[in-house]
Scaffold this motif. Sequence first.
Motif, PDB file in Angstrom:
ATOM      1  N   GLU A   1       0.812  -1.215   0.000  1.00  0.00           N
ATOM      2  CA  GLU A   1       0.000   0.000   0.000  1.00  0.00           C
ATOM      3  C   GLU A   1       0.847   1.268   0.000  1.00  0.00           C
ATOM      4  O   GLU A   1       0.313   2.369  -0.138  1.00  0.00           O
TER       5      GLU A   1
ATOM      6  N   GLN B   1      -6.080   1.767  -2.217  1.00  0.00           N
ATOM      7  CA  GLN B   1      -4.772   2.406  -2.133  1.00  0.00           C
ATOM      8  C   GLN B   1      -3.684   1.539  -2.766  1.00  0.00           C
ATOM      9  O   GLN B   1      -2.783   2.055  -3.439  1.00  0.00           O
TER      10      GLN B   1
ATOM     11  N   HIS C   1      -2.769   9.770  -5.047  1.00  0.00           N
ATOM     12  CA  HIS C   1      -2.217   8.879  -4.041  1.00  0.00           C
ATOM     13  C   HIS C   1      -1.688   9.731  -2.890  1.00  0.00           C
ATOM     14  O   HIS C   1      -1.563  10.945  -3.003  1.00  0.00           O
TER      15      HIS C   1
END
Length: 238
Positions: free
Chosen positions: A106, A132, A221
């Motif tokens: 992740e 994610q 992100h």
Amino acid sequence: MAYDKRQATEEFTRWSRSYDRGVLQPLLFAPSRRALGARLAQRFGSKPFRLLDVGCGTGQFVAEVRDRFPHAEVVALDLVRGMLERGRERWERIGDRVRPVQGDGERLPFVDQTFDVITCANSFHHYPHQDQAIREMQRVLKPGGRLILLDGYRDAPWGWFIYDVCVTAVEGAVLHCSRKRMRHLYHQAGLEMIEQRIHRGPAPFLVSEGRRPVSAIPAPHTANAARATAESQARNRV
């Protein structure tokens, strides 16, 4: 109770002691490796490529990649140090063309647009934040690069019984994605879904292959996601 990385780490540390001898090897893991190997052969043939295998375990798949694709440069990543340590003899045998790294799927410890292809087999259901993880994989793919993700197929009755009943009873509140959810995760991360294929058998699994568009704008992100450096990779290396 929600599934978390602490639980995943404890489970895989325990499983690492018998991982290469487990009953899932012939039922699920070996067929999975064959399916992934066939896709790599179809996509790349004898051409060189950079591959990241997320959730590599003890390195069985990447060892096969190294033998079958001698021009490939491979990075093998796993969250659990015990898994990488159990594969130490394998890492030594296959040499410097495969680099094992301890890291979090992740929060991948690599800079943007590093890999031609990412594989992830039979570990994705353990990721607490699957959206994610997919965004991170998209981030480190080169434009046009492929994500090939393989996990248990739970949409049919038999798969539902295996993965949603039996596996969750043993492993806790893990989540095997439906085909629809997997397509949603790819699309949400900015990946084009190329194909989803069901492999039938005693332990059915789903292979989802997507592509990062050549002109894609990077998916959102976290601010920490792109901070990886060569030093962090070396520090996590086995």
